[in-house]
Design a protein around this motif. Structure first.
Motif, PDB file in Angstrom:
ATOM      1  N   UNK A 192       0.821  -1.206   0.000  1.00 27.71           N
ATOM      2  CA  UNK A 192       0.000   0.000   0.000  1.00 27.71           C
ATOM      3  C   UNK A 192       0.857   1.260   0.000  1.00 27.71           C
ATOM      4  N   UNK A 193       2.049   1.162   0.561  1.00 31.11           N
ATOM      5  CA  UNK A 193       2.951   2.312   0.660  1.00 31.11           C
ATOM      6  C   UNK A 193       4.115   2.241  -0.326  1.00 31.11           C
ATOM      7  N   UNK A 194       4.011   1.373  -1.320  1.00 28.08           N
ATOM      8  CA  UNK A 194       5.129   1.148  -2.241  1.00 28.08           C
ATOM      9  C   UNK A 194       5.616   2.444  -2.889  1.00 28.08           C
ATOM     10  N   UNK A 195       4.686   3.310  -3.293  1.00 30.13           N
ATOM     11  CA  UNK A 195       5.075   4.560  -3.957  1.00 30.13           C
ATOM     12  C   UNK A 195       5.872   5.457  -3.023  1.00 30.13           C
ATOM     13  N   UNK A 196       5.518   5.453  -1.736  1.00 24.82           N
ATOM     14  CA  UNK A 196       6.222   6.279  -0.764  1.00 24.82           C
ATOM     15  C   UNK A 196       7.575   5.678  -0.404  1.00 24.82           C
ATOM     16  N   UNK A 197       7.622   4.364  -0.258  1.00 26.47           N
ATOM     17  CA  UNK A 197       8.875   3.689   0.084  1.00 26.47           C
ATOM     18  C   UNK A 197       9.926   3.935  -0.994  1.00 26.47           C
ATOM     19  N   UNK A 198       9.473   3.973  -2.254  1.00 30.75           N
ATOM     20  CA  UNK A 198      10.406   4.148  -3.376  1.00 30.75           C
ATOM     21  C   UNK A 198      10.770   5.606  -3.637  1.00 30.75           C
ATOM     22  N   UNK A 199      10.201   6.520  -2.863  1.00 25.94           N
ATOM     23  CA  UNK A 199      10.473   7.950  -3.018  1.00 25.94           C
ATOM     24  C   UNK A 199      11.542   8.365  -2.005  1.00 25.94           C
ATOM     25  N   UNK A 200      12.778   8.609  -2.447  1.00 22.04           N
ATOM     26  CA  UNK A 200      13.867   8.950  -1.520  1.00 22.04           C
ATOM     27  C   UNK A 200      13.561  10.188  -0.676  1.00 22.04           C
ATOM     28  N   UNK A 201      12.898  11.159  -1.261  1.00 20.39           N
ATOM     29  CA  UNK A 201      12.594  12.390  -0.523  1.00 20.39           C
ATOM     30  C   UNK A 201      11.614  12.108   0.612  1.00 20.39           C
ATOM     31  N   UNK A 202      10.601  11.286   0.319  1.00 20.06           N
ATOM     32  CA  UNK A 202       9.630  10.977   1.373  1.00 20.06           C
ATOM     33  C   UNK A 202      10.284  10.149   2.467  1.00 20.06           C
ATOM     34  N   UNK A 203      11.069   9.151   2.086  1.00 19.45           N
ATOM     35  CA  UNK A 203      11.724   8.315   3.089  1.00 19.45           C
ATOM     36  C   UNK A 203      12.645   9.143   3.974  1.00 19.45           C
ATOM     37  N   UNK A 204      13.337  10.101   3.383  1.00 20.98           N
ATOM     38  CA  UNK A 204      14.218  10.973   4.172  1.00 20.98           C
ATOM     39  C   UNK A 204      13.401  11.807   5.149  1.00 20.98           C
ATOM     40  N   UNK A 205      12.248  12.318   4.673  1.00 20.46           N
ATOM     41  CA  UNK A 205      11.372  13.096   5.562  1.00 20.46           C
ATOM     42  C   UNK A 205      10.857  12.223   6.701  1.00 20.46           C
ATOM     43  N   UNK A 206      10.429  10.995   6.358  1.00 23.27           N
ATOM     44  CA  UNK A 206       9.872  10.109   7.362  1.00 23.27           C
ATOM     45  C   UNK A 206      10.906   9.745   8.430  1.00 23.27           C
ATOM     46  N   UNK A 207      12.118   9.452   7.996  1.00 20.60           N
ATOM     47  CA  UNK A 207      13.166   9.079   8.943  1.00 20.60           C
ATOM     48  C   UNK A 207      13.485  10.228   9.898  1.00 20.60           C
ATOM     49  N   UNK A 240      -7.166   2.292  21.224  1.00 16.94           N
ATOM     50  CA  UNK A 240      -6.453   2.433  19.953  1.00 16.94           C
ATOM     51  C   UNK A 240      -4.964   2.364  20.275  1.00 16.94           C
ATOM     52  N   UNK A 241      -4.311   1.297  19.869  1.00 20.90           N
ATOM     53  CA  UNK A 241      -2.902   1.073  20.183  1.00 20.90           C
ATOM     54  C   UNK A 241      -2.038   1.520  18.998  1.00 20.90           C
ATOM     55  N   UNK A 242      -1.313   2.627  19.191  1.00 23.45           N
ATOM     56  CA  UNK A 242      -0.446   3.137  18.138  1.00 23.45           C
ATOM     57  C   UNK A 242       0.885   2.382  18.132  1.00 23.45           C
ATOM     58  N   UNK A 243       1.228   1.874  16.961  1.00 30.12           N
ATOM     59  CA  UNK A 243       2.508   1.193  16.757  1.00 30.12           C
ATOM     60  C   UNK A 243       3.191   1.968  15.628  1.00 30.12           C
ATOM     61  N   UNK A 244       3.900   3.024  16.000  1.00 29.08           N
ATOM     62  CA  UNK A 244       4.289   4.026  15.002  1.00 29.08           C
ATOM     63  C   UNK A 244       5.702   4.586  15.154  1.00 29.08           C
ATOM     64  N   UNK A 245       6.530   3.937  15.960  1.00 29.78           N
ATOM     65  CA  UNK A 245       7.891   4.434  16.132  1.00 29.78           C
ATOM     66  C   UNK A 245       7.964   5.765  16.848  1.00 29.78           C
ATOM     67  N   UNK A 246       6.847   6.181  17.453  1.00 25.35           N
ATOM     68  CA  UNK A 246       6.817   7.429  18.221  1.00 25.35           C
ATOM     69  C   UNK A 246       6.341   8.647  17.450  1.00 25.35           C
ATOM     70  N   UNK A 247       5.866   8.473  16.225  1.00 24.80           N
ATOM     71  CA  UNK A 247       5.545   9.629  15.390  1.00 24.80           C
ATOM     72  C   UNK A 247       4.387  10.456  15.958  1.00 24.80           C
ATOM     73  N   UNK A 248       3.422   9.810  16.626  1.00 22.90           N
ATOM     74  CA  UNK A 248       2.312  10.579  17.196  1.00 22.90           C
ATOM     75  C   UNK A 248       2.672  11.200  18.543  1.00 22.90           C
ATOM     76  N   UNK A 249       3.854  10.885  19.061  1.00 20.57           N
ATOM     77  CA  UNK A 249       4.258  11.397  20.367  1.00 20.57           C
ATOM     78  C   UNK A 249       5.124  12.651  20.256  1.00 20.57           C
ATOM     79  N   UNK A 250       5.504  13.031  19.040  1.00 21.92           N
ATOM     80  CA  UNK A 250       6.466  14.117  18.906  1.00 21.92           C
ATOM     81  C   UNK A 250       6.064  15.120  17.841  1.00 21.92           C
ATOM     82  N   UNK A 251       6.565  16.326  17.999  1.00 25.69           N
ATOM     83  CA  UNK A 251       6.353  17.383  17.015  1.00 25.69           C
ATOM     84  C   UNK A 251       7.556  17.468  16.081  1.00 25.69           C
TER      85      UNK A 251
END
Length: 251
Positions: A192-207, A240-251
């Motif tokens: 479902x996220x293949x397009x985002x995974x293959x986008x270096x700019x998005x992956x850099x933003x996500x990391x 609702x159990x978030x399993x998200x690497x902490x993304x909803x816990x931080x700004x």
């Protein structure tokens, strides 16, 4: 705490949308925990291949958006094969378009696939669980249950609905012995996220945006699913159990 709290031996689990991605990973994890797994999808050929690969006991092909077809499939399975003790409502889809240009038909497809399926399958299975006085329902929400991103406003709306439908299920059905909860995955490497995974700019933003600094692996959702499917969560309801690497816990 006894390890047996997480043992699913003797339980039967239906996972919708489980021929690939998160659904397949969760089905495999439930099987490893001892559950007898029922795979589900619309594509019978793809479903059969997934079932053979997993060694699943059952492959139940039905369109989860079709209320009548779902009811027939679930009732028939319960009558001919036996009880469904655990339901994981995982079927879902994505469509990315700026909101001002979002096609109305795509909006309707998202609502049917991401929300109506949770109602359709949840209701059909719960009717049997209620009679038995026990059952586990785990709905798959999303980090978009709490947060929005450009271009996916309708998807965000559907996942907010999944969270509130989960709370409604718990409110209506806890008195019958059911536990109804949701897992909200962050960004995982899935088809479902293949397009985002293959986008270096998005992956850099996500990391940079995620405290864990990476994409999630689908196997990292299994523990949460086993917890919510087992006796370990006997007094957890409407959560609702978030399993998200902490993304909803931080700004």
């Amino acid at each position: 705490m006894s390890i047996h709290l997480f043992d699913l031996t003797g339980k039967r689990a239906l996972v919708t949308g489980s021929s690939q991605g998160i659904g397949y990973a969760l089905a495999r994890g439930l099987a490893d925990a001892g559950a007898e797994v029922i795979l589900n999808g619309r594509d019978a050929v793809k479903l059969k291949a997934a079932a053979e690969s997993l060694g699943a006991s059952h492959a139940l092909a039905f369109d989860a958006t079709d209320h009548a077809a779902v009811r027939t499939a679930i009732d028939t399975f319960e009558a001919e094969t036996g009880a469904i003790d655990i339901l994981v409502n995982n079927a879902g889809m994505q469509h990315r378009t700026p909101l001002e240009d979002f096609p109305a038909d795509a909006f309707e497809r998202l609502m049917k696939t991401n929300v109506s399926t949770v109602f359709n399958v949840g209701q059909a299975v719960a009717r049997h669980m209620i009679k038995r006085g026990a059952g586990k329902i785990v709905n798959i929400a999303s980090v978009q249950t709490a947060l929005a991103r450009p271009g996916i406003a309708p998807y965000t709306a559907t996942k907010g609905a999944v969270a509130n439908l989960t709370k409604g299920m718990a409110t209506d059905w806890a008195k019958y012995g059911l536990q109804c909860n949701a897992i909200a995955p962050g960004y995982f490497d899935t088809p479902l996220n293949a397009a985002l995974v293959s986008d270096p700019a998005f992956s850099a933003w996500l990391e940079k945006r995620t405290p864990a600094g990476r994409w999630g692996n689908v196997e990292e959702l299994v523990g949460a699913c086993i917890f919510l499917s087992s006796g370990a969560s006997s007094f957890v309801n409407g959560h609702i159990l978030y399993v998200d690497g902490g993304i909803t816990a931080s700004l």
